[in-house]
Design a protein around this motif. Structure first.
Motif, PDB file in Angstrom:
ATOM      1  N   VAL A  86       0.854  -1.195   0.000  1.00  0.00           N
ATOM      2  CA  VAL A  86       0.000   0.000   0.000  1.00  0.00           C
ATOM      3  C   VAL A  86       0.889   1.245   0.000  1.00  0.00           C
ATOM      4  N   ARG A  87       0.591   2.152  -0.892  1.00  0.00           N
ATOM      5  CA  ARG A  87       1.273   3.451  -0.849  1.00  0.00           C
ATOM      6  C   ARG A  87       0.276   4.535  -1.236  1.00  0.00           C
ATOM      7  N   VAL A  88       0.563   5.751  -0.851  1.00  0.00           N
ATOM      8  CA  VAL A  88      -0.271   6.884  -1.233  1.00  0.00           C
ATOM      9  C   VAL A  88       0.369   7.535  -2.448  1.00  0.00           C
ATOM     10  N   ALA A  89      -0.384   7.605  -3.540  1.00  0.00           N
ATOM     11  CA  ALA A  89       0.144   8.127  -4.797  1.00  0.00           C
ATOM     12  C   ALA A  89      -0.748   9.246  -5.312  1.00  0.00           C
ATOM     13  N   GLU A  90      -0.146  10.177  -6.037  1.00  0.00           N
ATOM     14  CA  GLU A  90      -0.886  11.306  -6.592  1.00  0.00           C
ATOM     15  C   GLU A  90      -1.370  10.997  -8.001  1.00  0.00           C
ATOM     16  N   GLY A  91      -2.507  11.610  -8.346  1.00  0.00           N
ATOM     17  CA  GLY A  91      -3.031  11.411  -9.683  1.00  0.00           C
ATOM     18  C   GLY A  91      -4.291  12.218  -9.914  1.00  0.00           C
ATOM     19  N   VAL A  92      -4.960  11.927 -11.029  1.00  0.00           N
ATOM     20  CA  VAL A  92      -6.107  12.709 -11.495  1.00  0.00           C
ATOM     21  C   VAL A  92      -7.366  11.849 -11.543  1.00  0.00           C
ATOM     22  N   GLY A 124     -11.320  17.893 -13.680  1.00  0.00           N
ATOM     23  CA  GLY A 124     -10.987  16.772 -12.815  1.00  0.00           C
ATOM     24  C   GLY A 124     -10.407  17.245 -11.503  1.00  0.00           C
ATOM     25  N   LEU A 125     -10.087  16.284 -10.657  1.00  0.00           N
ATOM     26  CA  LEU A 125      -9.501  16.572  -9.357  1.00  0.00           C
ATOM     27  C   LEU A 125      -8.112  15.965  -9.257  1.00  0.00           C
ATOM     28  N   TRP A 126      -7.215  16.712  -8.638  1.00  0.00           N
ATOM     29  CA  TRP A 126      -5.898  16.176  -8.284  1.00  0.00           C
ATOM     30  C   TRP A 126      -6.013  15.625  -6.864  1.00  0.00           C
ATOM     31  N   ALA A 127      -5.582  14.381  -6.668  1.00  0.00           N
ATOM     32  CA  ALA A 127      -5.759  13.735  -5.369  1.00  0.00           C
ATOM     33  C   ALA A 127      -4.570  12.863  -5.034  1.00  0.00           C
ATOM     34  N   ALA A 128      -4.338  12.681  -3.752  1.00  0.00           N
ATOM     35  CA  ALA A 128      -3.352  11.713  -3.254  1.00  0.00           C
ATOM     36  C   ALA A 128      -4.137  10.614  -2.556  1.00  0.00           C
ATOM     37  N   LEU A 129      -4.168   9.401  -3.154  1.00  0.00           N
ATOM     38  CA  LEU A 129      -5.010   8.311  -2.675  1.00  0.00           C
ATOM     39  C   LEU A 129      -4.203   7.035  -2.514  1.00  0.00           C
ATOM     40  N   PRO A 130      -4.653   6.143  -1.639  1.00  0.00           N
ATOM     41  CA  PRO A 130      -3.988   4.847  -1.537  1.00  0.00           C
ATOM     42  C   PRO A 130      -4.088   4.075  -2.854  1.00  0.00           C
ATOM     43  N   THR A 202       2.506   9.082 -11.810  1.00  0.00           N
ATOM     44  CA  THR A 202       1.180   9.467 -11.337  1.00  0.00           C
ATOM     45  C   THR A 202       0.113   8.655 -12.070  1.00  0.00           C
ATOM     46  N   TRP A 203      -1.044   8.499 -11.440  1.00  0.00           N
ATOM     47  CA  TRP A 203      -2.132   7.737 -12.035  1.00  0.00           C
ATOM     48  C   TRP A 203      -3.178   8.678 -12.615  1.00  0.00           C
ATOM     49  N   VAL A 204      -3.984   8.134 -13.502  1.00  0.00           N
ATOM     50  CA  VAL A 204      -5.095   8.884 -14.096  1.00  0.00           C
ATOM     51  C   VAL A 204      -6.283   7.951 -14.251  1.00  0.00           C
ATOM     52  N   VAL A 205      -7.468   8.455 -13.915  1.00  0.00           N
ATOM     53  CA  VAL A 205      -8.735   7.776 -14.207  1.00  0.00           C
ATOM     54  C   VAL A 205      -9.558   8.739 -15.042  1.00  0.00           C
ATOM     55  N   GLU A 213     -16.593   5.590 -22.340  1.00  0.00           N
ATOM     56  CA  GLU A 213     -15.484   4.641 -22.223  1.00  0.00           C
ATOM     57  C   GLU A 213     -14.465   5.126 -21.200  1.00  0.00           C
ATOM     58  N   MET A 214     -13.903   4.155 -20.443  1.00  0.00           N
ATOM     59  CA  MET A 214     -12.925   4.471 -19.418  1.00  0.00           C
ATOM     60  C   MET A 214     -11.506   4.308 -19.943  1.00  0.00           C
ATOM     61  N   ALA A 215     -10.622   5.083 -19.372  1.00  0.00           N
ATOM     62  CA  ALA A 215      -9.188   4.874 -19.563  1.00  0.00           C
ATOM     63  C   ALA A 215      -8.530   5.186 -18.223  1.00  0.00           C
ATOM     64  N   TYR A 216      -7.704   4.275 -17.749  1.00  0.00           N
ATOM     65  CA  TYR A 216      -6.980   4.566 -16.519  1.00  0.00           C
ATOM     66  C   TYR A 216      -5.664   3.828 -16.511  1.00  0.00           C
ATOM     67  N   PHE A 217      -4.703   4.379 -15.788  1.00  0.00           N
ATOM     68  CA  PHE A 217      -3.431   3.689 -15.609  1.00  0.00           C
ATOM     69  C   PHE A 217      -2.923   3.933 -14.196  1.00  0.00           C
ATOM     70  N   PHE A 218      -2.378   2.856 -13.629  1.00  0.00           N
ATOM     71  CA  PHE A 218      -1.880   2.878 -12.260  1.00  0.00           C
ATOM     72  C   PHE A 218      -0.429   2.400 -12.251  1.00  0.00           C
ATOM     73  N   PRO A 219       0.509   3.236 -11.812  1.00  0.00           N
ATOM     74  CA  PRO A 219       1.915   2.844 -11.825  1.00  0.00           C
ATOM     75  C   PRO A 219       2.313   2.008 -10.603  1.00  0.00           C
ATOM     76  N   HIS A 220       3.030   0.934 -10.868  1.00  0.00           N
ATOM     77  CA  HIS A 220       3.621   0.112  -9.827  1.00  0.00           C
ATOM     78  C   HIS A 220       5.084  -0.121 -10.194  1.00  0.00           C
ATOM     79  N   ALA A 221       5.822  -0.725  -9.309  1.00  0.00           N
ATOM     80  CA  ALA A 221       7.249  -0.938  -9.540  1.00  0.00           C
ATOM     81  C   ALA A 221       7.459  -1.758 -10.811  1.00  0.00           C
ATOM     82  N   GLY A 222       8.061  -1.128 -11.819  1.00  0.00           N
ATOM     83  CA  GLY A 222       8.412  -1.837 -13.044  1.00  0.00           C
ATOM     84  C   GLY A 222       7.268  -2.095 -13.995  1.00  0.00           C
ATOM     85  N   ARG A 223       6.054  -1.712 -13.632  1.00  0.00           N
ATOM     86  CA  ARG A 223       4.926  -1.994 -14.521  1.00  0.00           C
ATOM     87  C   ARG A 223       3.846  -0.927 -14.372  1.00  0.00           C
TER      88      ARG A 223
END
Length: 317
Positions: A86-92, A124-130, A202-205, A213-223
């Motif tokens: 679990v980490r807190v990451a910033e995104g849209v 949109g909103l800029w947020a720091a979320l788990p 950073t992530w985006v939803v 239609e949805m588009a989202y991406f969530f960054p993790h270590a190496g992927r």
């Protein structure tokens, strides 16, 4: 006089809802066994994008309460990110306005603000979320359960009457459709593409205001986990190549460097959607207690700890 057997609880279902519920019960002193048909790493929860935010869940008022209680836990777990996943990451949060979340999220997430033009090409909103790495988090939950004296057993259940325990907690998600049976539980299919991370932090939803239609991406270590879809009543667990191409295309429209990222794997998960989460208890004809905790849609990770505490309360004899 209370016996050891009276303290025993069997939780049916080894996804994030079942494991989290089992952890809360075990840490309250109950003797807990989790019965799961699939290994923890192969449950629907393992496929989740796992950003903390209520999605495809009703009733929303209760879901927000459960989510905020879970947020408290995830923020604590983020201090041990390597171990817990679990980490807190910033995104849209695209296509979301402050007034839509005023009264529940703004008070708890003071960093919420409107996006700037250079951050996102729309409102949109800029947020720091788990943001939770489920490949780490699910095994960590299992280990925490074991440390509290609980156990995970590989067992398929075709009827809840098979469970030999005075208290049974049904956390079977979509499986409740046949097991209860509850025909109101239905799948909403989600397909994901996992690619090498080209350096995105950073992530985006995002949701197209015309097509939906949805588009989202969530960054993790190496992927980087790319999504997604929400197909009602679709049961196929096989990735569709055309859908995968469309997902990559939509995400690359948001961040062009995604277009050239090497694909690592394809995933499909069936969200267990219901008109309302079933979180209640009933007394069976033989006197045993059955607690239901299923139907969390696309927000199982988001509400897991809040629902677990409520299920544990209901499981008290």
């Amino acid at each position: 006089m209370e016996t050891e057997l009276d303290d025993e609880v069997v939780v049916v279902g080894g996804g994030v809802i079942g494991l989290t519920t089992a952890v809360v019960l075990a840490e309250r002193g109950r003797r807990v066994r989790v019965w799961t048909r699939e290994p923890v790493e192969r449950t629907t929860s393992a496929v989740a994008g796992a950003l903390w935010w209520p999605y495809r869940i009703e009733p929303m008022a209760l879901a927000r309460e459960w989510a905020l209680r879970s947020l408290d836990v995830y923020e604590e777990l983020a201090a041990r990110s390597a171990a817990t996943g679990v980490r807190v990451a910033e995104g849209v949060l695209g296509e979301t306005e402050l007034d839509e979340v005023d009264g529940w999220a703004t008070a708890r997430l003071p960093g919420l603000r409107a996006v700037r033009a250079e951050e996102y090409g729309g409102s949109g909103l800029w947020a720091a979320l788990p943001l939770i790495d489920m490949s780490v988090h699910l095994p960590w939950l299992r280990e925490r359960l074991t440390a509290a004296g609980g156990a995970v057993e590989s067992r398929a259940v075709s009827d809840l009457s098979e469970v030999d325990s005075p208290v049974v907690v049904n956390c079977t998600g979509l499986g409740a459709r046949e097991l209860v049976p509850d025909a109101s539980v239905r799948p909403v299919r989600g397909q994901l593409v996992v690619v090498e991370n080209p350096g995105i932090r950073t992530w985006v939803v995002s949701t197209d205001p015309v097509s939906g239609e949805m588009a989202y991406f969530f960054p993790h270590a190496g992927r980087l986990v790319l999504g997604g879809t929400a197909e009602e009543n679709a049961w196929s667990a096989e990735p569709d190549p055309a859908v995968a191409e469309a997902i990559v295309r939509r995400c690359a429209a948001l961040r062009p460097e995604i277009a050239g990222a090497r694909v690592l794997e394809h995933r499909v998960g069936l969200r267990p959607v219901r008109d309302a989460v079933r979180l209640e208890r009933e007394r069976l004809a033989d006197g045993r207690l059955l607690v239901h905790n299923y139907g969390h849609g696309g927000a199982g990770v988001t509400v897991a700890w809040g629902c677990a505490h409520e299920a544990a309360r209901l499981a008290a004899l």
